[in-house]
Design an enzyme around this catalytic site. Structure first.
Site: not given
Ligand code: PXP
Length: 242
Positions: A19, A44, A46, A71, A192
């Site tokens: 939004r 993270h 990007r 990250e 992940h």
């Molecule tokens: N670790 C890394 C390196 C990732 O890129 C991500 C997703 O951004 C995660 C962990 C977390 O994954 P999820 O969002 O599936 O819990």
């Protein structure tokens, strides 16, 4: 041994960005996540800033009271500048492509040995702990040690994908990988696709699992259970039973 829960707040930023205003307020939500018991905040960023923006980083760094983990792909100079300028507690290096939807594999620590050694050296010089995203493959774990990483973060996508088919088979490569990492004295994180179904089994079977970072499923679960309950449910999955 206690495994820390670091909550990845990318999805909170994604909703905010939909939004174009500051709602939900990422800083407030991150503070609340910590108040509810999480032991870390992960972001993270990007290059397209579709969720976490570069401007979010100093603001989060200023309020995080637990552990701040950034990250991303260190091949992007802007990412490295950001990390070095904000000195998080931990930086997790991820070899994701520029336009990747999400991270989908760990480092080839052999092919990229020189680059990783130099990058990790620069981060550690600033006092930043370095973790590198890694598949549970012996040579890549050994490579992670060689390039100077403090920890590996196991890419748990394949574990999550296979968990419901055969969880014993799904965990086996990680059990083997953890044995190697523990022998080498390199710390173990994981992340992940971890969720309320598969998290406890992973934690119970991976000795010395230091930290998990979880975003997508935790935010989805909070739609049903509320954020406070959800954080506590994830913490409960990580509680060691006597
Ligand atoms: N670790 C890394 C390196 C990732 O890129 C991500 C997703 O951004 C995660 C962990 C977390 O994954 P999820 O969002 O599936 O819990």
């Amino acid at each position: 041994m206690k495994t820390r829960l670091s909550v990845n707040v990318n999805k909170i930023a994604l909703i905010r960005n939909a939004r174009g205003s500051n709602y939900p307020d990422l800083i407030k939500v991150s503070k609340d996540i910590e108040a509810y018991g999480a032991e870390g905040i992960t972001v993270h960023p990007r290059p397209d800033e579709r969720h976490i923006t570069y401007a979010d980083i100093p603001a989060l760094k200023a309020i995080a009271t637990t552990e701040f983990n950034i990250e991303g792909n260190p091949r992007t100079q802007k990412f490295m500048d950001l990390v070095l300028a904000n000195a998080p507690d931990q930086c997790t290096l991820v070899p994701d492509a520029q336009n990747a939807l999400t991270s989908d594999s760990g480092w080839d620590t052999i092919t990229h040995e020189a680059f990783l050694t130099e990058t990790i050296g620069a981060l550690k010089e600033k006092g930043i702990r370095v973790s590198i995203f890694c598949d549970p493959i012996e040579k890549f774990i050994e490579g992670a040690k060689k390039v100077g990483a403090d920890r590996i973060e196991f890419y748990t996508g394949p574990y999550a994908e296979n968990y419901h088919k055969d969880r014993a088979a799904a965990i086996q490569p990680y059990v083997n990988g953890a044995k190697i990492a523990n022998e080498l004295g390199i710390g173990i994180n994981a992340g992940h696709d971890l969720n309320l179904d598969n998290l406890r089994y992973f934690q119970e079977n991976i000795p010395n699992l230091l930290e998990v970072s979880i975003g997508h499923a935790l935010v989805v679960d909070s739609l049903y259970y509320g954020l406070q309950n959800t954080v506590q449910m994830y913490l409960e999955c990580l509680t060691v039973k006597d």
